[in-house]
Design a protein around this motif. Structure first.
Motif, PDB file in Angstrom:
ATOM      1  N   HIS A 143     -14.894   9.931   5.260  1.00 52.38           N
ATOM      2  CA  HIS A 143     -13.874  10.499   6.215  1.00 52.38           C
ATOM      3  C   HIS A 143     -12.489  10.143   5.878  1.00 52.38           C
ATOM      4  CE1 HIS A 143     -11.677  11.981   9.973  1.00 52.38           C
ATOM      5  NE2 HIS A 143     -11.192  10.860   9.831  1.00 52.38           N
ATOM      6  N   ARG A 144     -12.462   8.727   5.522  1.00 50.58           N
ATOM      7  CA  ARG A 144     -11.122   8.180   5.048  1.00 50.58           C
ATOM      8  C   ARG A 144     -10.638   8.945   3.708  1.00 50.58           C
ATOM      9  NH1 ARG A 144     -13.115   1.947   5.397  1.00 50.58           N
ATOM     10  NH2 ARG A 144     -12.549   1.633   7.724  1.00 50.58           N
ATOM     11  N   ARG A 145     -11.634   9.032   2.765  1.00 47.56           N
ATOM     12  CA  ARG A 145     -11.160   9.546   1.438  1.00 47.56           C
ATOM     13  C   ARG A 145     -10.913  10.961   1.572  1.00 47.56           C
ATOM     14  NH1 ARG A 145     -15.893   6.355  -1.702  1.00 47.56           N
ATOM     15  NH2 ARG A 145     -14.912   4.394  -1.688  1.00 47.56           N
ATOM     16  N   ARG A 146     -11.609  11.839   2.620  1.00 50.79           N
ATOM     17  CA  ARG A 146     -10.850  13.347   2.688  1.00 50.79           C
ATOM     18  C   ARG A 146      -9.635  13.312   3.404  1.00 50.79           C
ATOM     19  NH1 ARG A 146     -15.858  14.350   4.848  1.00 50.79           N
ATOM     20  NH2 ARG A 146     -15.111  14.037   7.066  1.00 50.79           N
ATOM     21  N   ARG A 147      -9.544  12.321   4.383  1.00 51.66           N
ATOM     22  CA  ARG A 147      -8.030  12.265   4.828  1.00 51.66           C
ATOM     23  C   ARG A 147      -6.930  11.733   3.914  1.00 51.66           C
ATOM     24  NH1 ARG A 147      -6.802  11.387  10.337  1.00 51.66           N
ATOM     25  NH2 ARG A 147      -4.882  11.487   9.527  1.00 51.66           N
ATOM     26  N   PHE A 148      -7.343  10.777   3.127  1.00 53.31           N
ATOM     27  CA  PHE A 148      -6.287  10.484   1.978  1.00 53.31           C
ATOM     28  C   PHE A 148      -6.148  11.787   0.895  1.00 53.31           C
ATOM     29  CE2 PHE A 148      -7.798   5.900   2.545  1.00 53.31           C
ATOM     30  CZ  PHE A 148      -7.018   5.793   3.555  1.00 53.31           C
ATOM     31  N   ALA A 149      -7.243  12.500   0.442  1.00 55.48           N
ATOM     32  CA  ALA A 149      -7.172  13.420  -0.368  1.00 55.48           C
ATOM     33  C   ALA A 149      -6.300  14.772   0.225  1.00 55.48           C
ATOM     34  CB  ALA A 149      -8.476  14.177  -0.720  1.00 55.48           C
ATOM     35  N   ASP A 150      -6.625  14.727   1.547  1.00 51.46           N
ATOM     36  CA  ASP A 150      -5.734  15.773   2.199  1.00 51.46           C
ATOM     37  C   ASP A 150      -4.222  15.541   2.194  1.00 51.46           C
ATOM     38  OD1 ASP A 150      -7.919  17.202   2.887  1.00 51.46           O
ATOM     39  OD2 ASP A 150      -8.077  16.893   5.059  1.00 51.46           O
ATOM     40  N   ALA A 151      -3.824  14.313   2.467  1.00 48.10           N
ATOM     41  CA  ALA A 151      -2.398  13.856   2.527  1.00 48.10           C
ATOM     42  C   ALA A 151      -1.870  14.090   1.087  1.00 48.10           C
ATOM     43  CB  ALA A 151      -2.595  12.164   2.757  1.00 48.10           C
ATOM     44  N   MET A 152      -2.789  14.102   0.031  1.00 49.24           N
ATOM     45  CA  MET A 152      -2.046  14.274  -1.238  1.00 49.24           C
ATOM     46  C   MET A 152      -2.229  15.490  -1.893  1.00 49.24           C
ATOM     47  SD  MET A 152      -3.192  10.420  -3.116  1.00 49.24           S
ATOM     48  CE  MET A 152      -4.914  10.352  -2.546  1.00 49.24           C
ATOM     49  N   THR A 153      -2.477  16.670  -1.018  1.00 49.74           N
ATOM     50  CA  THR A 153      -2.520  17.906  -1.233  1.00 49.74           C
ATOM     51  C   THR A 153      -1.384  18.330  -2.023  1.00 49.74           C
ATOM     52  OG1 THR A 153      -4.191  18.449   0.187  1.00 49.74           O
ATOM     53  CG2 THR A 153      -2.836  20.196  -0.522  1.00 49.74           C
ATOM     54  N   GLY A 154      -1.290  19.107  -3.147  1.00 46.35           N
ATOM     55  CA  GLY A 154      -0.205  19.376  -3.775  1.00 46.35           C
ATOM     56  C   GLY A 154       0.526  18.293  -4.932  1.00 46.35           C
ATOM     57  N   TRP A 155      -0.337  17.302  -4.966  1.00 47.96           N
ATOM     58  CA  TRP A 155       0.167  16.093  -5.931  1.00 47.96           C
ATOM     59  C   TRP A 155      -0.446  16.459  -7.268  1.00 47.96           C
ATOM     60  CZ3 TRP A 155       0.559  10.483  -4.037  1.00 47.96           C
ATOM     61  CH2 TRP A 155       1.182  10.312  -2.461  1.00 47.96           C
ATOM     62  N   THR A 156       0.267  16.199  -8.093  1.00 48.04           N
ATOM     63  CA  THR A 156      -0.601  16.209  -9.534  1.00 48.04           C
ATOM     64  C   THR A 156      -1.468  14.994  -9.766  1.00 48.04           C
ATOM     65  OG1 THR A 156       1.030  15.010 -10.563  1.00 48.04           O
ATOM     66  CG2 THR A 156       1.634  17.250 -10.789  1.00 48.04           C
ATOM     67  N   ASP A 157      -2.432  15.525 -10.665  1.00 49.63           N
ATOM     68  CA  ASP A 157      -3.517  14.280 -10.998  1.00 49.63           C
ATOM     69  C   ASP A 157      -2.494  12.852 -11.500  1.00 49.63           C
ATOM     70  OD1 ASP A 157      -5.443  15.733 -10.335  1.00 49.63           O
ATOM     71  OD2 ASP A 157      -6.082  16.211 -12.628  1.00 49.63           O
ATOM     72  N   ARG A 158      -1.363  13.391 -12.221  1.00 44.44           N
ATOM     73  CA  ARG A 158      -0.777  12.200 -12.675  1.00 44.44           C
ATOM     74  C   ARG A 158      -0.311  11.255 -11.558  1.00 44.44           C
ATOM     75  NH1 ARG A 158       3.707  12.024 -17.343  1.00 44.44           N
ATOM     76  NH2 ARG A 158       4.121   9.769 -17.507  1.00 44.44           N
ATOM     77  N   GLU A 159       0.435  12.136 -10.564  1.00 42.00           N
ATOM     78  CA  GLU A 159       1.057  11.463  -9.356  1.00 42.00           C
ATOM     79  C   GLU A 159       0.067  10.631  -8.532  1.00 42.00           C
ATOM     80  OE1 GLU A 159       4.835  14.493  -7.984  1.00 42.00           O
ATOM     81  OE2 GLU A 159       2.556  15.075  -7.637  1.00 42.00           O
ATOM     82  N   ARG A 160      -1.247  11.192  -8.356  1.00 45.15           N
ATOM     83  CA  ARG A 160      -2.564  10.360  -7.698  1.00 45.15           C
ATOM     84  C   ARG A 160      -2.723   9.088  -8.288  1.00 45.15           C
ATOM     85  NH1 ARG A 160      -6.631  14.153  -4.644  1.00 45.15           N
ATOM     86  NH2 ARG A 160      -5.399  15.789  -3.990  1.00 45.15           N
TER      87      ARG A 160
END
Length: 143
Positions: free
Chosen positions: A110-127
């Motif tokens: 659940h946590r990881r899904r929330r974090f991934a959602d918060a980083m939607t639109g970020w490039t792999d490099r930004e992540r």
């Protein structure tokens, strides 16, 4: 126009994260409201280090009676079991049960899904950059 002090911006962001993203909040959002989530996180963080009630108290920053109540609730819920310390019979160690590990796995998901959602639109490099910098920041806070 002057850019606000980066340290002040980090402080503001960290306070906001602390308010919004407590362990208990994540557990509740995952459909598992439970006051013992902190105990599970503490035992997981201890890894293979034998941990008793005092170790849980230290990791959670609570007094021993409070930790004892939380641990008792975790044991009663079947998420943690007590085991005699093989090296010192006076000590009792706490161990996650299969149900406790399953609970942790669900909360992590659940946590990881929330974090991934918060980083939607970020490039792999930004992540990657964010992960590296945040990990480094947290490590520096712990030392």
């Amino acid at each position: 126009m002057t850019t606000p002090d980066p340290v002040a911006r980090v402080e503001t962001a960290m306070v906001t994260i602390r308010r919004r993203q407590t362990r208990r909040t994540f557990a509740e959002q995952a459909g598992r409201p439970d006051p013992v989530q902190d105990v599970l996180d503490a035992l997981e963080a201890a890894g293979t280090t034998p941990t008793g009630v005092n170790g849980v108290a230290t990791r959670l920053g609570v007094d021993q009676p409070r930790a004892s109540k939380l641990v008792a609730a975790a044991v009663a819920a079947g998420l943690v079991r007590r085991e005699a310390d093989q090296g010192d019979g006076r000590r009792t160690n706490l161990v996650l049960t299969d149900a406790g590990q399953e609970r942790l796995d669900a909360v992590h998901e659940h946590r990881r899904r929330r974090f991934a959602d918060a980083m939607t639109g970020w490039t792999d490099r930004e992540r990657d950059s964010f992960a590296d910098l945040l990990t480094r920041f947290v490590s520096a806070l712990e030392s």
